[in-house]
Design a protein around this motif. Structure first.
Motif: not given
Ligand SMILES: Cc1cc2nc3c(=O)[nH]c(=O)nc-3n(C[C@H](O)[C@H](O)[C@H](O)COP(=O)(O)OP(=O)(O)OC[C@H]3O[C@@H](n4cnc5c(N)ncnc54)[C@H](O)[C@@H]3O)c2cc1C
Length: 422
Positions: A25-50
């Motif tokens: 929503d922030l990007v859609r409003a035209g703002l520059p955004v950085r999303v900083l994630e500790a893990a090696d993949e997005v999703g947090g509690r919603v992740r799938t491993d192979r």
């Protein structure tokens, strides 16, 4: 923030569903955004491993198509959703098996529900009492607008079911085992308002699994962000007057910071946030050469020795690369020595088959899987905090895909309104 100019990006800490939604929503409003994630993949509690050719979601989760945020933001065809059958199977305390289903979805089951006959045996099914008690409750949850459900008196779910005069037989035989798997507690302590909203989503939606696993949901959200916007393996150690400090000591300036982590991490980054009690769940994945239940359905245990079990590959065959069946079973709390062995005995009884040769493929314990949504539990909290930092996540709304995304949406709206203020 002090020390950062208007050209600095907004920093979102955490690329779970809340952080990704807020960033979109922030990007859609035209703002520059950085999303900083500790893990090696997005999703947090919603992740799938192979692993070993299997798709292993981090804990048993289902994707409900009726959530308003899902309808608004997710391109469902891209997820190649595979549905569960409507309703559940319950292994009764007496050792039989009954089906509890929404008769409007499976009219063929209506007679069994009404007469209480299952598999031709009298008195084993829910029966007319159950329908009489649940009918009006279901009608309310199905038809009333959410804003009305949110204003109902707030009790525990246990008290609310008693208020609706749902018989103990139905509460203990069906609702408690089912809801334990949803709220990750089996005392029915969860807020009745959360119960009504959840029940509404069950009645209106379809429970599904994406063909590529639950992790496909946050991946799709992340794909809507500009390239490079999400920075993986970038744990934020602290917030500063000008932005954030990384674990390696380096810093990044920000015009504003949104902390979109789980409740515990948010509290460590933002002093003064209230402590949030959480639920813990452990999911065991087993592989079997033959499917122990040829149906894409949830199997519950009226004796509540497990939360639920299901043959994932009956729902989504893509969860196994070699045709073996993948079985997911969840229990409250953590893994412990001997727990999996005891679980195999229970599963042998529930599936009426030998389980000794099942291969244990994975075990996932999620501490802090859900906030404990006991009354009083506001269903939506502001993202603004006294420190000027914004906070979103399921702990600021409801412990669900919908709650996390709604919290991200609300926080983006508030932040944008604050930035536009002269
Ligand atoms: C086992 C299980 C089953 C569930 N089943 C369902 C279900 O069937 N249906 C449903 O609707 N909901 C379900 N839920 C709930 C739902 O998954 C969560 O409510 C939702 O995913 C929470 O999203 P979030 O963005 O608020 O938090 P999170 O997913 O926790 O995301 C927070 C992110 O912040 C990152 N982070 C933390 N600290 C830092 C830091 N210092 N720096 C940078 N990044 C950081 C984390 O790595 C993470 O990626 C389930 C949850 C679990 C665990």
């Amino acid at each position: 923030m002090n020390g950062a100019d208007a050209q600095s990006p907004v920093i979102v800490v955490g690329a779970g569903l809340a952080g990704l939604t807020c960033a979109l929503d922030l990007v859609r409003a035209g703002l520059p955004v950085r999303v900083l994630e500790a893990a090696d993949e997005v999703g947090g509690r919603v992740r799938t491993d192979r692993r070993d050719g299997f798709l292993l979601d981090r804990g048993f989760q289902v994707f409900n198509t009726s959530y308003p945020q899902v309808k608004r933001r997710i391109e469902l065809p891209r997820l190649r959703l595979r549905p569960f059958t409507p309703g559940v199977l319950i292994h009764t305390a007496e050792g039989g098996r009954i089906r509890f289903t929404d008769p409007t979805r499976r009219p063929s089951d209506a007679l069994a529900l009404l007469t209480g006959k299952q598999d031709g045996k009298p008195g084993t099914g829910p029966g007319p009492l159950a329908l009489a008690a649940l009918g009006p409750l279901c009608a309310l949850d199905l038809l009333a607008p959410p804003r009305l459900l949110k204003r109902l008196p707030e009790l525990t779910t246990r008290e609310e079911l008693a208020r609706w005069r749902v018989p103990d037989r139905v509460v203990d035989g069906f609702l408690r085992p089912f809801l334990a798997g949803v709220f990750l507690e089996d005392d029915l302590d969860t807020s009745s308002r959360m119960f009504h909203l959840t029940w509404r989503s069950m009645l209106r939606g379809t429970l599904t699994l994406p063909a590529d696993g639950m992790g496909a949901v946050p991946r799709q959200l992340a794909e809507g962000l500009p390239p490079g916007c999400v920075e993986r393996a970038s744990p934020v150690a602290a917030l500063s007057a000008a932005g954030v400090t990384f674990a390696d000591g380096s810093a990044a300036d920000a015009r504003a910071v949104v902390v979109a982590t789980d409740a515990a991490a948010a509290r460590s980054l933002v002093p003064g946030l209230p402590a949030v009690a959480t639920r813990t769940v452990t999911t065991y994945h087993h592989a079997a050469t033959r499917s122990p239940l040829r149906e894409p359905t949830l199997l519950l245990d009226a004796r509540r020795r497990i939360l639920n079990t299901c043959v994932l590959t009956e729902v989504a065959p893509t969860y196994s690369a070699d045709g073996r069946a993948l079985i997911s079973t969840s229990v409250l709390g953590t893994d412990a020595p001997g727990r999996e062995a005891a679980l195999r005995e229970v599963l042998a009884e529930l599936y009426a088959t030998g389980t000794r040769d099942w291969e244990r493929v994975g075990t996932t314990t999620v501490a802090g899987a859900l906030p404990a949504m006991v009354p009083p539990w506001p269903l939506s909290r502001t993202g603004r905090t006294a420190s000027g930092v914004y906070v979103c996540g399921d702990h600021r709304a409801t412990g669900s895909v919908q709650g996390a995304m709604a919290s991200g949406t609300r926080t983006a709206r508030e932040l944008l309104a604050d930035l536009r203020r002269p």
